[in-house]
Design an enzyme around this catalytic site. Structure first.
Site: not given
Ligand code: BJW
Length: 260
Positions: A112, A114, A129, A157, A160, A223
């Site tokens: 998160n 936040d 993140h 910025c 720059c 979850n």
């Molecule tokens: C409750 C609830 C309640 C509801 N109580 N629970 C391998 C395989 C395939 C793809 C990739 C791979 N490796 C990398 C990738 C690519 C990509 C990726 O993962 N893609 C997938 C979509 C397939 N990953 C990346 O690009 C990452 N970078 C990387 O790997 O770099 C490598 C690199 C190497 C060398 C040079 C350059 C690069 C970066 C990932 C960045 C993710 N960013 C985001 C946005 C952040 C900014 C913003 O906030 O806007 O992060 S995406 C978004 O998803 C955000 C979150 O942190 C992240 C995860 O989501 P989260 O937290 O799980 O939320 P939800 O909504 O998915 O789930 C919520 C859950 O809560 C649900 O299950 C509900 O049921 C539950 N819930 N109420 C408890 N009350």
């Protein structure tokens, strides 16, 4: 074993979990958007309310999207910053502050952006993140000038002249090295791994739970959505974290109610 938590009924936990948590020397906790849902911050992937119910991630959370339409991306983040500023930590965040006091070592890593764990009182939170309240510049990562923002949208910025952007990790970007390494080390060595409120859809963070499993940790998933549980999960606590986590603490350390 699955524990379901109907809305108002008291939550009962399996006694092996309570014993393991009470005896744990090193607990690693991974949180995702779900832990902040009860603070009024939408998750990303929940079908109706999720932040991406209306937008595609590649239109907003990638460097390419920002290059294409910086104003649109900036304004989306400004809207989310307002939500975050109004939000307050909920009982799930507070329970993790309490858990850190109860076990010899607890590491907290969050996806998160936040800052609600820190506002609840958690220390040394590893933000995998980034953080939405900070800015850095797009071209050179210069931090924002604490003085004032320039008038444009997005602001420029001062050093720059490139656009400022939120200091978060977008798709295709590298996660911060120190935080990722620390999370890796913690997941591999902990004896109990608690995954709270994450869909496990995003790498590399989603792999931490497998790392913990391979390292022999007890993995506990919290979850409300059963579709995130895997057959390999021995202990799943189905329900909202703001209800499950405080109840788990109360059952594991019943004496804490009377302690100062
Ligand atoms: C409750 C609830 C309640 C509801 N109580 N629970 C391998 C395989 C395939 C793809 C990739 C791979 N490796 C990398 C990738 C690519 C990509 C990726 O993962 N893609 C997938 C979509 C397939 N990953 C990346 O690009 C990452 N970078 C990387 O790997 O770099 C490598 C690199 C190497 C060398 C040079 C350059 C690069 C970066 C990932 C960045 C993710 N960013 C985001 C946005 C952040 C900014 C913003 O906030 O806007 O992060 S995406 C978004 O998803 C955000 C979150 O942190 C992240 C995860 O989501 P989260 O937290 O799980 O939320 P939800 O909504 O998915 O789930 C919520 C859950 O809560 C649900 O299950 C509900 O049921 C539950 N819930 N109420 C408890 N009350």
């Amino acid at each position: 074993m699955t524990v379901e938590s109907p809305k108002e009924a008291p939550v009962k936990f399996p006694s092996p979990l309570v014993r393991e948590l009470r005896g744990a020397r090193h607990v690693a906790v991974l949180t995702g958007a779900g832990i902040s849902a009860e603070s009024g911050i939408p998750t990303f992937r929940d079908a109706m309310t999720g932040l991406w119910a209306k937008f595609r991630p590649e239109d907003l959370a990638t460097p390419e999207a920002f290059r294409r339409d910086p104003r649109r991306v900036w304004e989306w983040y400004e809207w989310r910053r307002e939500l975050v500023a109004r939000a307050r930590p909920n009982p799930g965040h507070l329970a993790l502050v309490e858990l850190a006091r109860r076990v010899p070592r607890m590491d907290l890593f969050t996806q998160n952006v936040d800052g609600l764990h820190q506002r609840a009182g958690s220390r040394d939170v590893l933000e995998l993140h980034g953080n939405i309240t900070r800015d850095r510049c797009f071209d050179n990562d210069h931090p924002a000038d604490p003085g004032s923002r320039s008038e444009e949208t997005p602001p420029r910025c001062r050093r720059c002249g490139s656009f400022m952007r939120p200091d978060v990790v977008w798709f295709g970007e590298r996660l911060p090295e120190r935080e990722l390494e620390a999370a890796w080390e913690s997941a591999a060595r902990c004896d109990l791994f608690l995954s709270v409120g994450t869909s496990g859809a995003v790498q590399p963070v989603a792999s931490l739970v497998d790392l913990a499993r391979h390292g022999g940790a007890t993995v506990v998933i919290v979850n409300p959505d059963a579709s995130v549980f895997s057959a390999r999960d021995r202990i799943v606590l189905q329900g909202p974290s703001g209800r499950i986590l405080p109840a788990l603490l109360a059952e594991t350390w019943p004496e804490r109610r009377s302690s100062p």
